[in-house]
Motif scaffolding. Structure first.
Motif, mmCIF file in Angstrom:
data_model
loop_
_atom_site.group_PDB
_atom_site.id
_atom_site.type_symbol
_atom_site.label_atom_id
_atom_site.label_comp_id
_atom_site.label_asym_id
_atom_site.label_seq_id
_atom_site.Cartn_x
_atom_site.Cartn_y
_atom_site.Cartn_z
ATOM 1 N N LYS A 96 55.660 42.047 41.518
ATOM 2 C CA LYS A 96 54.815 42.342 42.540
ATOM 3 C C LYS A 96 55.629 43.129 43.427
ATOM 4 C CE LYS A 96 53.686 38.191 44.005
ATOM 5 N NZ LYS A 96 53.074 37.168 44.743
ATOM 6 N N ARG A 97 54.965 44.168 43.996
ATOM 7 C CA ARG A 97 55.643 45.310 44.989
ATOM 8 C C ARG A 97 56.079 44.515 46.091
ATOM 9 N NH1 ARG A 97 52.044 49.353 48.243
ATOM 10 N NH2 ARG A 97 52.184 47.301 49.508
ATOM 11 N N GLU A 98 55.152 43.624 46.619
ATOM 12 C CA GLU A 98 55.609 42.951 47.715
ATOM 13 C C GLU A 98 57.100 42.194 47.709
ATOM 14 O OE1 GLU A 98 51.301 42.631 47.699
ATOM 15 O OE2 GLU A 98 53.048 42.163 46.229
ATOM 16 N N ASP A 101 59.421 45.132 47.993
ATOM 17 C CA ASP A 101 59.840 45.670 49.325
ATOM 18 C C ASP A 101 60.232 44.876 50.272
ATOM 19 O OD1 ASP A 101 58.433 47.935 48.468
ATOM 20 O OD2 ASP A 101 56.528 47.533 49.034
ATOM 21 N N ASP A 118 51.884 47.591 42.282
ATOM 22 C CA ASP A 118 50.688 47.388 43.034
ATOM 23 C C ASP A 118 49.619 47.045 42.780
ATOM 24 O OD1 ASP A 118 49.444 47.337 45.396
ATOM 25 O OD2 ASP A 118 49.859 49.407 46.311
ATOM 26 N N ARG A 119 49.074 45.964 42.513
ATOM 27 C CA ARG A 119 47.656 45.561 42.102
ATOM 28 C C ARG A 119 46.519 46.180 42.646
ATOM 29 N NH1 ARG A 119 49.099 39.234 41.471
ATOM 30 N NH2 ARG A 119 50.882 39.392 39.951
ATOM 31 N N GLU A 120 46.630 46.562 43.985
ATOM 32 C CA GLU A 120 45.553 47.225 44.703
ATOM 33 C C GLU A 120 45.662 48.656 44.976
ATOM 34 O OE1 GLU A 120 43.244 45.104 45.570
ATOM 35 O OE2 GLU A 120 44.381 43.193 44.951
ATOM 36 N N GLY A 121 46.699 49.102 44.180
ATOM 37 C CA GLY A 121 47.211 50.557 44.449
ATOM 38 C C GLY A 121 46.182 51.633 43.616
ATOM 39 N N ALA A 125 49.023 53.930 41.686
ATOM 40 C CA ALA A 125 50.288 52.586 41.529
ATOM 41 C C ALA A 125 50.534 52.605 40.155
ATOM 42 C CB ALA A 125 49.740 51.433 41.957
#
Length: 228
Positions: A96-98, A101, A118-121, A125
């Motif tokens: 996960k990007r989180e 980051d 990024d699942r929402e990107g 993404a």
């Protein structure tokens, strides 16, 4: 007894993790090889703590290739996210990007070569993930991905994330499925772990160029082969 074992694990493993993170910063500045030594040393520390303090060990059925392939693994606990670092010479794990980051640690993880997602990107993404994945494969490294997208309790199956099919189609490399049953011993929402053997079973390699439905069906069945 299991709670006491788990407490001892926490008292040993997490301070060791702090030391590893502190060592990783200067190692990352020096170069890739010193950073790999630190990361693999940390993973070996985790394996040692899990085996001697928790009584949790791994049995690998089959052979995992150290080659530019996609390894699609079941995900049930934290255990396999670290154990994967020892199953290959230099894997690149999709995360996960989180996490990538996070201040400090995220920088070290990116230097090691993780692939943030990024699942929402949306499409942007996905393009970033593809670019990072292509760079990893060009170095001959395998990519480890958990295609269900999150830790799944034993006995449950989740749909594969849509980005996984895009990765398979765009990269044009085989997929090696990996089933596992770590959740029996290492539940995601419980502090206490149970001693035992985590089985990891390598499935039949899935070739490139298959239709999406067939590929996803074969991967889904293979990574869930050890589910009750």
């Amino acid at each position: 007894m299991n709670a006491l074992r788990s407490l001892l694990f926490a008292l040993f493993f997490y301070p060791g993790t702090t030391v590893a993170v502190l060592l990783a910063f200067p190692a990352a500045f020096v170069g890739e090889r010193p950073l790999r030594w630190v990361v693999h040393g940390w993973a070996r520390w985790h394996r040692w703590c899990a085996a001697l303090l928790l009584g949790v060990r791994t049995r690998l059925e089959g052979v995992l290739p150290n080659a530019p392939v996609i390894v699609a693994a079941k995900h049930e606990s934290m255990f396999e996210t670290i154990e994967m670092l020892l199953l290959f010479e230099h894997p690149a794990v999709v995360m996960k990007r989180e996490l990538a980051d996070l201040p400090g640690w995220g920088w070290v993880a990116r230097r090691y070569g993780v692939i943030p997602v990024d699942r929402e990107g949306g499409a942007v993404a996905l393009r970033r993930m593809l670019k990072a994945s292509q760079a990893v494969l060009a170095k001959g490294r395998p990519i480890v991905i958990f295609p269900e997208g999150t830790r799944v309790p034993p006995g449950e199956r989740r749909p594969l994330q849509p980005g996984f099919a895009g990765l398979y189609r765009a990269l044009g490399v085989p997929v090696v499925p990996l089933a596992l049953d770590s959740g029996r011993l290492w539940p995601r929402d419980r502090f206490a772990k149970r001693p035992g053997i985590v089985t990891m079973k390598v499935g039949e390699t899935i070739p490139t160029g298959l239709p999406r439905g067939e590929m996803e069906s074969r991967v889904h069945e293979a990574i869930n082969a050890l589910q009750p």
